[in-house]
Structures are given as structure tokens and as C-alpha cells.
Design an enzyme around this catalytic site. Structure first.
Site, PDB file in Angstrom:
ATOM      1  N   CYS A 113       0.845  -1.184   0.000  1.00 19.22           N
ATOM      2  CA  CYS A 113       0.000   0.000   0.000  1.00 19.22           C
ATOM      3  C   CYS A 113       0.882   1.237   0.000  1.00 19.22           C
ATOM      4  O   CYS A 113       1.927   1.255   0.643  1.00 19.22           O
ATOM      5  CB  CYS A 113      -0.881  -0.022   1.238  1.00 19.22           C
ATOM      6  SG  CYS A 113      -1.792   1.491   1.453  1.00 19.22           S
ATOM      7  N   ARG A 165       0.465  -1.820   6.237  1.00 17.29           N
ATOM      8  CA  ARG A 165      -0.894  -1.901   6.778  1.00 17.29           C
ATOM      9  C   ARG A 165      -1.261  -3.354   7.050  1.00 17.29           C
ATOM     10  O   ARG A 165      -1.951  -3.989   6.254  1.00 17.29           O
ATOM     11  CB  ARG A 165      -1.893  -1.259   5.815  1.00 17.29           C
ATOM     12  CG  ARG A 165      -1.680   0.220   5.666  1.00 17.29           C
ATOM     13  CD  ARG A 165      -2.626   0.827   4.672  1.00 17.29           C
ATOM     14  NE  ARG A 165      -3.970   1.001   5.195  1.00 17.29           N
ATOM     15  CZ  ARG A 165      -4.953   1.563   4.509  1.00 17.29           C
ATOM     16  NH1 ARG A 165      -4.736   1.984   3.269  1.00 17.29           N
ATOM     17  NH2 ARG A 165      -6.146   1.694   5.043  1.00 17.29           N
TER      18      ARG A 165
HETATM   19  C1  UD1 Z   1      -9.395   3.086   7.698  1.00 15.42           C
HETATM   20  C2  UD1 Z   1      -9.870   3.978   6.585  1.00 15.42           C
HETATM   21  C3  UD1 Z   1      -8.722   4.836   6.066  1.00 15.42           C
HETATM   22  C4  UD1 Z   1      -8.083   5.601   7.214  1.00 15.42           C
HETATM   23  C5  UD1 Z   1      -7.715   4.664   8.361  1.00 15.42           C
HETATM   24  C6  UD1 Z   1      -7.232   5.401   9.593  1.00 15.42           C
HETATM   25  C7  UD1 Z   1     -11.656   2.668   5.588  1.00 15.42           C
HETATM   26  C8  UD1 Z   1     -12.129   1.900   4.430  1.00 15.42           C
HETATM   27  N1  UD1 Z   1     -10.392   3.144   5.512  1.00 15.42           N
HETATM   28  O1  UD1 Z   1      -8.400   2.220   7.160  1.00 15.42           O
HETATM   29  O2  UD1 Z   1      -9.245   5.745   5.101  1.00 15.42           O
HETATM   30  O3  UD1 Z   1      -6.913   6.235   6.751  1.00 15.42           O
HETATM   31  O4  UD1 Z   1      -8.854   3.877   8.746  1.00 15.42           O
HETATM   32  O5  UD1 Z   1      -8.223   6.244  10.078  1.00 15.42           O
HETATM   33  O6  UD1 Z   1     -12.363   2.895   6.535  1.00 15.42           O
HETATM   34  N2  UD1 Z   1      -2.994  -1.640  12.086  1.00 15.42           N
HETATM   35  C9  UD1 Z   1      -2.311  -2.688  12.645  1.00 15.42           C
HETATM   36  N3  UD1 Z   1      -2.903  -3.941  12.590  1.00 15.42           N
HETATM   37  C10 UD1 Z   1      -4.127  -4.127  12.035  1.00 15.42           C
HETATM   38  C11 UD1 Z   1      -4.815  -3.041  11.491  1.00 15.42           C
HETATM   39  C12 UD1 Z   1      -4.223  -1.792  11.515  1.00 15.42           C
HETATM   40  O7  UD1 Z   1      -1.218  -2.541  13.168  1.00 15.42           O
HETATM   41  O8  UD1 Z   1      -4.603  -5.271  12.041  1.00 15.42           O
HETATM   42  C13 UD1 Z   1      -2.390  -0.284  12.105  1.00 15.42           C
HETATM   43  C14 UD1 Z   1      -2.221   0.305  10.704  1.00 15.42           C
HETATM   44  O9  UD1 Z   1      -1.013  -0.082  10.125  1.00 15.42           O
HETATM   45  C15 UD1 Z   1      -2.304   1.772  10.983  1.00 15.42           C
HETATM   46  C16 UD1 Z   1      -3.290   1.871  12.145  1.00 15.42           C
HETATM   47  O10 UD1 Z   1      -3.308   0.581  12.741  1.00 15.42           O
HETATM   48  O11 UD1 Z   1      -1.061   2.259  11.416  1.00 15.42           O
HETATM   49  C17 UD1 Z   1      -4.700   2.247  11.734  1.00 15.42           C
HETATM   50  O12 UD1 Z   1      -5.144   1.404  10.681  1.00 15.42           O
HETATM   51  P1  UD1 Z   1      -6.669   1.062  10.452  1.00 15.42           P
HETATM   52  O13 UD1 Z   1      -7.518   1.851  11.386  1.00 15.42           O
HETATM   53  O14 UD1 Z   1      -6.843  -0.424  10.461  1.00 15.42           O
HETATM   54  O15 UD1 Z   1      -6.912   1.560   8.979  1.00 15.42           O
HETATM   55  P2  UD1 Z   1      -7.950   0.940   7.976  1.00 15.42           P
HETATM   56  O16 UD1 Z   1      -9.101   0.401   8.746  1.00 15.42           O
HETATM   57  O17 UD1 Z   1      -7.263   0.045   7.014  1.00 15.42           O
END
Ligand code: UD1
Length: 447
Positions: A117, A122
Site C-alpha cells: 500500500c 498496513r
Molecule cells: C481506515 C480507513 C482509512 C483511514 C484509516 C485510519 C476505511 C475503508 N479506511 O483504514 O481511510 O486512513 O482507517 O483512520 O475505513 N494496524 C495494525 N494492525 C491491524 C490493522 C491496523 O497494526 O490489524 C495499524 C495500521 O497499520 C495503521 C493503524 O493501525 O497504522 C490504523 O489502521 P486502520 O484503522 O486499520 O486503517 P484501515 O481500517 O485500514
């Protein structure tokens, strides 16, 4: 492929309607997999991401139709597959939102890992941890997540990771918990308005969810969920609203936004006030008047209710012409800075320091050919190009089309000079920047 041609230097002025929220409607569309009957959604924006998820759901056997009213109708009666293929998932990370619903509906989900990405690493480990806590057997095979459970069981689920919580991870666990046996408590849940919208939609279908909008969500599992008799209305897009407000501020203009929820935008409105903008906030409207000069501000992007990471790039663009030095930090996606080299091409003075950028405001930006790298970076480039003198071109706007509904039409309607044209190979003469030929407008076909 399309590109934008932007003539800078024109202040925006006028009134616009905000579209429905992409990030709310994608998880709700995925949740329709577990809803009996036809789910009707109102105010679903016409975006590439919505079309991509529609295609993915159709491949699974869900009937997805845009009705004459503009509502999106989803009926999962014909579901015949629980495999979300790499070819679609890799084009849109939010496809991972089908994981929880497919598992809850069929007892088995096979969803491709999304892969790389542009905005940084991510992982989806927290999604998997959450579903495992509900009793699913989860493993990775040949690039796919395989999750299986005869019946999900309510449990205490903790969703905190190194960068805080996860928005789509909370959505996946929420849908699975809504149909699990017994009560679940989701700790360190995301409190973003889009998660609240999903919970409200599920409750409208008969789910028993409390605490949405806080960091602890409690869910009493039910046996089935049924589509509400009336269409469910998706919340307005707070990121689009913020982008339009920033664009008006950046061009020294004024704007009135209708159909917004100002309480979703508190932190952004605070920053815009600090930057010198005058704001008039109603129940569902916001008016902004730009100052003569943008004041420098420090911004930290964090989970809701702080400034969203999805607005970080646009605010960075705004502050390139502030009178003084600003610092913008992103605590959610520490590497989300691919827009910086492009902003530099316009003459911005910036220095990256870890997960922050130090921006020394300059007096003028000068139009240039630009390349978009991701969705929100594209919006930042459009804003910066409107702030710059003369013409800029922005290529790879397919990133922008994923998440903004007719942005160029909205901006044009309030005086922005943003044209969508077919991207043709350029044969610019090699000339020095002082050569007027480099700025000469060339005739292009409108798309
Ligand atoms: C969603 C939004 C995106 C936004 C993001 C943060 C949607 C479709 N997309 O993306 O536009 O930029 O929230 O507000 O709603 N992480 C982990 N492990 C995980 C999941 C996430 O470490 O299993 C980390 C990610 O790398 C990142 C942070 O947590 O640093 C937030 O990510 P996340 O809230 O999951 O983003 P998305 O849900 O993918």
C-alpha cells in the site's frame, strides 16, 4: 487515463452538498452479506471503491443494484461463494471488510491478503486476532486468510496495536460479534463516526450493540438480522467536507457546506480556526471564510476525535503558504508522506522528520506537472495546484476517483478551474522555467 489540468490562483466561492461517506458505506455494504432480505442504502456515493466492492459482492452471489431512486440495493439470497479473490482485493484494501461478514454468514471465509500500500505498512493482524478471540480458526495459506468457525462465540476482544486501534478491524469484529452466541466486549474499539454508522445500521437490522462511538463496544449476539423496511441513510463524508473546507481556505475563498455533521469535524474546524479562517457552524452546515493570509499551525493526525490521517496531506498542502513554520505529524500512518516530493515541485519548502513534516511557508507556489500517489495525496495536490500560480497537471487521478465523487465538478461549480482531460503524452520543448512557453496553455480535449 484521465488527468487534471488546474489553473491556480482563483478563490473558491459558493455552496456545495457533501456526498455520503465512502468509509461508512463500504463496511455497511459488506455487512449486507449477513442481512436477510434486501438492504437499501441511501446516499451511497458513486465512486470507484463502491463499484469495486459491488463487483466483489456480485462475484460472491450478492445482487447489487443502483435503483432509479439512486439507492443501492443489496440482496445476499443468492450467495454461492466465500472466496474474495486477490485480483479485486489488491485494488482496494477495504475489501477486507467482507472477512467478518462472510465468516459469520457461512462459517468460512477465504479472503486474499491485500498486499502493499502506498501509505505505508498496513497489516491486518488485529482483524485476525479479534476473529480468533470469537472462536474462529484463522490461518494464512498461499496469500489468503482462511477463517473458519462452526458458530462464533461472544468474548472479550482487545483491538489495540502499536499505532492505536483499527477502524476496519473493529468493523469486521463488530459484524461477527453481532451474530455470535452470547455477549462480546470489544475493547480498544475504534470510535470513528464510520464505525458508529455501521453499528447503527446493524441495530436497525435487529442487532444489540451498545457503546459505539466509545472505546468499548458491547454486543449481545442475535440469531439473525433482517433488512430495515426503510432505506438506511449513510452519514456525510467528513473527509470530503474537510477537503472542500481546506480548498476554500487555501484559495483565499469562502464556502458553505450543506448536509454535514459538524460534530464529526471538530478537530479539523479547530485547526482551520487556528489557521485564521472564520467559521460559522450550524446543525448540519458549515461556512468558512479564508483569512488574507494563512497562519502557521501544528497538526497531529491521530484516531478520532483528533485530526484524521485522511486529512493530513490536504492540511500539509494548505500550510505550504502559511506565514511562518508549521509542523504536521501523522501518528496513524507514519510513512504517509508521498505527497511531499510533489509539493516540493511546486516550490513548497518542507523537511521530513520521522513521522512529521516541518513546513516553512513560502509566498508563492508555481504550477508544475504532478503525479498523484494515493487517494488523499491526490486531493492535496489538487489543493496545492489551485494555490499555485498558472497551470499544473495532475496525473494518476484514478487514485482520486476511488474516493471523491466528481471532485472536479464540485470545485468547478464554485469557481475552481479544474478540468478532467485525457492524459496524452507531452512533447514539451526543453525550455528554462523563465521561458513563457513552459506556461503556455495548450488545447486539450475535455473527457
Ligand atoms: C481506515 C480507513 C482509512 C483511514 C484509516 C485510519 C476505511 C475503508 N479506511 O483504514 O481511510 O486512513 O482507517 O483512520 O475505513 N494496524 C495494525 N494492525 C491491524 C490493522 C491496523 O497494526 O490489524 C495499524 C495500521 O497499520 C495503521 C493503524 O493501525 O497504522 C490504523 O489502521 P486502520 O484503522 O486499520 O486503517 P484501515 O481500517 O485500514
Amino acid at each position: 487515463m484521465d488527468m487534471f489540468v488546474v489553473q491556480g490562483g482563483t478563490p473558491l466561492s459558493g455552496s456545495l452538498q457533501v456526498s455520503g461517506a465512502k468509509n461508512a458505506c463500504l463496511p455497511i455494504m459488506a455487512a449486507a452479506l449477513v442481512i436477510q432480505g434486501t438492504t437499501r442504502l441511501e446516499r451511497v456515493p458513486d465512486l470507484v471503491d463502491v463499484r469495486t466492492l459491488s463487483l466483489l459482492l456480485r462475484n460472491l452471489g450478492v445482487a447489487v443494484d443502483r435503483e432509479a431512486t439512486g439507492d443501492l440495493a443489496l440482496d445476499p439470497a443468492g450467495l454461492h461463494s466465500n472466496i474474495a479473490d486477490y485480483d479485486l482485493v489488491r485494488t482496494m484494501r477495504a475489501s477486507v471488510c467482507v472477512l467478518g461478514p462472510l465468516l459469520a454468514r457461512t462459517g468460512r471465509a477465504c479472503v486474499s491478503l491485500p498486499g502493499g500500500c502506498n501509505i505505508g505498512f498496513r497489516p491486518i493482524d488485529l482483524h485476525l486476532k479479534g476473529l480468533s478471540a470469537l472462536g474462529a480458526d484463522v490461518r494464512i495459506e498461499r496469500g489468503y486468510v482462511l477463517a473458519e468457525a462452526k458458530r462464533l462465540r461472544g468474548a472479550r476482544v482487545h483491538l489495540a496495536g502499536p499505532q492505536g486501534t483499527t477502524v476496519t478491524g473493529t468493523c469486521n469484529v463488530l459484524v461477527a460479534a453481532a451474530l455470535a452466541e452470547g455477549t462480546s466486549v470489544i475493547e480498544a474499539a475504534a470510535s470513528e463516526p464510520e464505525v458508529v454508522d455501521l453499528a447503527n445500521f446493524l441495530n436497525a437490522c435487529g442487532a444489540q450493540i451498545r457503546g459505539q462511538g466509545t472505546s468499548e463496544i458491547e454486543v449481545d449476539g442475535v440469531d439473525s438480522l433482517r433488512a430495515p423496511s426503510k432505506p438506511y441513510t449513510v452519514i456525510p463524508d467528513r473527509i470530503e467536507a474537510a477537503t472542500l473546507l481546506i480548498a476554500a481556505a487555501a484559495t483565499g475563498g469562502e464556502i458553505q457546506l450543506q448536509d454535514v455533521q459538524p460534530r464529526h469535524l471538530h478537530a479539523v474546524l479547530h485547526i482551520l480556526r487556528e489557521a485564521g479562517c472564520r467559521l460559522d457552524v450550524g446543525d448540519s452546515s458549515i461556512s468558512l471564510t479564508a483569512p488574507a493570509e494563512i497562519h502557521p499551525v501544528d497538526v497531529v493526525a491521530q484516531p478520532f476525535p483528533a485530526v484524521p490521517t485522511d486529512v493530513q496531506a490536504q492540511l500539509t498542502a494548505l500550510l505550504t503558504k502559511a506565514r511562518g513554520t508549521s509542523i504536521v505529524r501523522d501518528d496513524v500512518f507514519p510513512d504517509r508522506f508521498l505527497h511531499l516530493p510533489e509539493l516540493s515541485r511546486l516550490g513548497a519548502d518542507m523537511r521530513r522528520e520521522g513521522n512529521a513534516v516541518v513546513i516553512r511557508g513560502v509566498q508563492r507556489l508555481s504550477g508544475a506537472p504532478l503525479m498523484a500517489s494515493d487517494l488523499r495525496a491526490s486531493a492535496a495536490l489538487v489543493i496545492a495546484a489551485m494555490m499555485a500560480e498558472q497551470e499544473s497537471t495532475i496525473r494518476r487521478i484514478y487514485h482520486l476517483d476511488r474516493g471523491y465523487e466528481r471532485l472536479e465538478a464540485k470545485l468547478s461549480a464554485i469557481g475552481g478551474l479544474v478540468n478532467r482531460v485525457k492524459d496524452e503524452p507531452t512533447h514539451l520543448p526543453i525550455s528554462l522555467p523563465s521561458d513563457p512557453a513552459i506556461h503556455a496553455g495548450s488545447e486539450r480535449k475535455s473527457a
